[in-house]
Write an enzyme that holds these catalytic residues in place. Sequence first.
Site, PDB file in Angstrom:
ATOM      1  N   SER A  11       0.809  -1.222   0.000  1.00  0.00           N
ATOM      2  CA  SER A  11       0.000   0.000   0.000  1.00  0.00           C
ATOM      3  C   SER A  11       0.841   1.270   0.000  1.00  0.00           C
ATOM      4  O   SER A  11       0.424   2.294  -0.541  1.00  0.00           O
ATOM      5  CB  SER A  11      -0.954  -0.012   1.192  1.00  0.00           C
ATOM      6  OG  SER A  11      -0.233  -0.096   2.407  1.00  0.00           O
ATOM      7  N   CYS A  56      -6.362  -7.015   0.554  1.00  0.00           N
ATOM      8  CA  CYS A  56      -5.113  -6.815   1.292  1.00  0.00           C
ATOM      9  C   CYS A  56      -4.608  -5.367   1.177  1.00  0.00           C
ATOM     10  O   CYS A  56      -5.197  -4.490   1.787  1.00  0.00           O
ATOM     11  CB  CYS A  56      -4.082  -7.853   0.856  1.00  0.00           C
ATOM     12  SG  CYS A  56      -2.776  -8.039   2.086  1.00  0.00           S
ATOM     13  N   HIS A 107      -6.518 -12.744  -0.034  1.00  0.00           N
ATOM     14  CA  HIS A 107      -6.363 -12.646  -1.496  1.00  0.00           C
ATOM     15  C   HIS A 107      -7.160 -13.709  -2.237  1.00  0.00           C
ATOM     16  O   HIS A 107      -6.579 -14.715  -2.671  1.00  0.00           O
ATOM     17  CB  HIS A 107      -4.891 -12.894  -1.867  1.00  0.00           C
ATOM     18  CG  HIS A 107      -3.934 -11.862  -1.396  1.00  0.00           C
ATOM     19  ND1 HIS A 107      -3.622 -10.748  -2.129  1.00  0.00           N
ATOM     20  CD2 HIS A 107      -3.191 -11.794  -0.270  1.00  0.00           C
ATOM     21  CE1 HIS A 107      -2.724 -10.025  -1.478  1.00  0.00           C
ATOM     22  NE2 HIS A 107      -2.440 -10.639  -0.342  1.00  0.00           N
ATOM     23  N   GLU A 145      -7.988 -13.662  -5.154  1.00  0.00           N
ATOM     24  CA  GLU A 145      -7.469 -13.707  -6.536  1.00  0.00           C
ATOM     25  C   GLU A 145      -6.353 -14.728  -6.690  1.00  0.00           C
ATOM     26  O   GLU A 145      -5.961 -15.058  -7.806  1.00  0.00           O
ATOM     27  CB  GLU A 145      -7.005 -12.310  -6.977  1.00  0.00           C
ATOM     28  CG  GLU A 145      -5.743 -11.769  -6.321  1.00  0.00           C
ATOM     29  CD  GLU A 145      -5.969 -11.141  -4.944  1.00  0.00           C
ATOM     30  OE1 GLU A 145      -7.064 -11.337  -4.359  1.00  0.00           O
ATOM     31  OE2 GLU A 145      -5.036 -10.480  -4.443  1.00  0.00           O
TER      32      GLU A 145
HETATM   33  N1  GLN Z   1       1.637  -5.419   3.841  1.00  0.00           N
HETATM   34  C1  GLN Z   1       1.144  -4.868   2.618  1.00  0.00           C
HETATM   35  C2  GLN Z   1       0.817  -3.391   2.768  1.00  0.00           C
HETATM   36  O1  GLN Z   1       0.955  -2.816   3.755  1.00  0.00           O
HETATM   37  C3  GLN Z   1      -0.061  -5.608   2.108  1.00  0.00           C
HETATM   38  C4  GLN Z   1       0.342  -6.995   1.680  1.00  0.00           C
HETATM   39  C5  GLN Z   1      -0.500  -7.573   0.580  1.00  0.00           C
HETATM   40  O2  GLN Z   1      -1.233  -6.895  -0.147  1.00  0.00           O
HETATM   41  N2  GLN Z   1      -0.329  -8.856   0.408  1.00  0.00           N
HETATM   42  O3  GLN Z   1       0.367  -2.800   1.829  1.00  0.00           O
END
Ligand code: GLN
Length: 209
Positions: A54, A84, A183, A185
Amino acid sequence: MVVAGGLVIGVLALQGDVREHLYALAEAGVLARPIRRPAELDQIDALVVPGGESTTMSKLAIEFGLLEPIQKMIADGLPAYGSCAGMIMLSGEVLDGRPDQRSFGGIDMTVRRNAFGRQVDSFEASVELEGIEGGAFHAVFIRAPWVERVGEAVRVVGRVTDGPAAGRIVAVRQENLLATAFHPELTGDLRVHQFFVDMVRGVRDDAEG
Ligand code: GLN
């Protein structure tokens, strides 16, 4: 190309598991398009924000001029689904983020990044999803967030049912915004994508869950 229902769903394609979402959406019967530029936002009925990182997604969204347009479209009612990192991007408040990290917002909740900790960095668990039939969802978590607070408008759709993180909120819905900490997907189980497509089509209204 003729697709049942004529829906076009964009997948934010700055970073992360874009291809997997495009594939899952196509399997769910909609036209799925990668989105990299603001002009491409005009062509979509809904947006998927993929899993990934992110902080990077936030940075790239700012650089590509997508942050504000997407914030506005979501505030104006664009349906969206985030998995996520995508859940983090749809969250109103992010804990353990970088200070300069921004989100699109939309869901009145607080998520904690990388919440499950080092020992359970990546794990699989069963999640019962309200409104999704066919048994518990086999959910894959990768450095996932969890949801620490939800506002009144937010409906908790799923919690971890077993293992060390049992009880944690990992799926939520607020009107036409949906987010999962895991996830779908990546597992080939299309029920969450199908649920979202039905939501966008208006088949599943809020009362139905
Ligand atoms: N830890 C990731 C984040 O902070 C997210 C991990 C993921 O999308 N698998 O964005």
